[in-house]
Scaffold this active site. Structure first.
Site, PDB file in Angstrom:
ATOM      1  N   GLY A  46       0.442  -0.964   0.034  1.00  0.00           N
ATOM      2  CA  GLY A  46       0.126   0.002  -0.062  1.00  0.00           C
ATOM      3  C   GLY A  46       0.963   1.319  -0.214  1.00  0.00           C
ATOM      4  N   GLN A  51       3.059   9.980   1.547  1.00  0.00           N
ATOM      5  CA  GLN A  51       4.512   9.024   1.038  1.00  0.00           C
ATOM      6  C   GLN A  51       5.208   9.711   0.375  1.00  0.00           C
ATOM      7  OE1 GLN A  51       2.698   5.351   2.638  1.00  0.00           O
ATOM      8  NE2 GLN A  51       4.706   4.646   3.084  1.00  0.00           N
ATOM      9  N   CYS A  95       6.572  -0.893   6.923  1.00  0.00           N
ATOM     10  CA  CYS A  95       6.186   0.742   6.180  1.00  0.00           C
ATOM     11  C   CYS A  95       7.126   0.653   5.293  1.00  0.00           C
ATOM     12  CB  CYS A  95       5.954   1.674   6.810  1.00  0.00           C
ATOM     13  SG  CYS A  95       5.243   3.216   6.279  1.00  0.00           S
ATOM     14  N   LEU A  96       6.576   1.253   4.146  1.00  0.00           N
ATOM     15  CA  LEU A  96       8.077   1.350   2.936  1.00  0.00           C
ATOM     16  C   LEU A  96       8.435   3.242   2.766  1.00  0.00           C
ATOM     17  CD1 LEU A  96       6.253   1.012  -0.479  1.00  0.00           C
ATOM     18  CD2 LEU A  96       7.661  -0.403   0.135  1.00  0.00           C
ATOM     19  N   HIS A 137      -3.554   1.000   7.848  1.00  0.00           N
ATOM     20  CA  HIS A 137      -2.458   1.379   8.117  1.00  0.00           C
ATOM     21  C   HIS A 137      -2.276   2.551   7.054  1.00  0.00           C
ATOM     22  CE1 HIS A 137       2.564   0.859   7.666  1.00  0.00           C
ATOM     23  NE2 HIS A 137       1.823   1.956   6.760  1.00  0.00           N
ATOM     24  N   GLU A 138      -2.765   2.687   6.005  1.00  0.00           N
ATOM     25  CA  GLU A 138      -2.586   3.491   4.423  1.00  0.00           C
ATOM     26  C   GLU A 138      -3.734   4.699   5.213  1.00  0.00           C
ATOM     27  OE1 GLU A 138      -0.428   3.222   3.302  1.00  0.00           O
ATOM     28  OE2 GLU A 138      -0.239   1.503   3.215  1.00  0.00           O
ATOM     29  N   HIS A 141      -1.781   7.379   7.469  1.00  0.00           N
ATOM     30  CA  HIS A 141      -0.660   7.907   6.956  1.00  0.00           C
ATOM     31  C   HIS A 141      -1.407   9.046   6.874  1.00  0.00           C
ATOM     32  CE1 HIS A 141       2.974   5.696   6.771  1.00  0.00           C
ATOM     33  NE2 HIS A 141       2.075   5.018   6.168  1.00  0.00           N
TER      34      HIS A 141
HETATM   35 ZN    ZN Z   1       3.439   2.711   5.716  1.00  0.00          ZN
END
Ligand code: ZN
Length: 171
Positions: A46, A51, A95-96, A137-138, A141
């Site tokens: 995701g 991000q 997480c990226l 999670h997204e 953000h």
């Molecule tokens: Zn993340």
């Protein structure tokens, strides 16, 4: 389409609240297309607009619960809101924007989200297990919240390396 740089922890943009999308125009479509390319290239589950440095309420989630033989596909969510949740799961999450770090996070097992598509049409969609986890999670953000703020504990580098955290987890 163009790849965008993924912002990593330490940048204050990851802790900011994102504004709703009001214009469903070519600029939004370009952002979403770029995010798709960035997500696929990063091999993530995701990606949220902050991000890539854009403080707008746009997220992508990879739907991996597909029938055997079918490819996972990307769900595009604009101005998403969680409308209902059910059950619970406790599992590893990464997480990226925090490469190499994982923590155990409690999330609902099923999550239904109401959102708009890239043209402004409203829809509802439900996610199970990893997809439900990714929705939560997204959406976090978009409120400037990272999983490290809701993890019950972080995994040690040893656990990450050995993959021993797979044992004994409630999924
Ligand atoms: Zn993340």
């Amino acid at each position: 389409m163009a790849h965008r740089k993924i912002i990593e922890e330490g940048d204050s943009v990851l802790h900011k609240h994102c504004r709703p999308v009001t214009n469903f125009d070519s600029r939004l479509h370009e952002l979403i297309d770029d995010m798709r390319e960035t997500l696929l290239e990063a091999d993530g589950a995701g990606l949220a607009a902050p991000q890539v440095g854009v403080l707008r309420r746009v997220v992508l989630v990879l739907e991996t619960n597909v029938p055997e033989g079918e490819e996972p596909y990307i769900i595009e969510l604009v101005n998403p809101e969680i409308v209902s949740t059910e059950g619970e799961q406790n599992g590893p999450e990464g997480c990226l924007s925090l490469p190499g770090r994982f923590g155990l996070v409690k999330r609902p097992m099923d999550v239904t989200v109401r959102a708009q598509d890239r043209n402004g049409n409203s829809f509802e969609i439900s996610g199970h297990e990893l997809t439900a986890r990714a929705f939560c999670h997204e959406l976090d953000h978009l409120e400037g919240k990272l999983f490290t703020q809701c993890a019950t504990r972080m995994l040690t580098p040893n656990e990450v390396e050995n993959g021993s955290w797979n044992d004994g987890l409630e999924v």
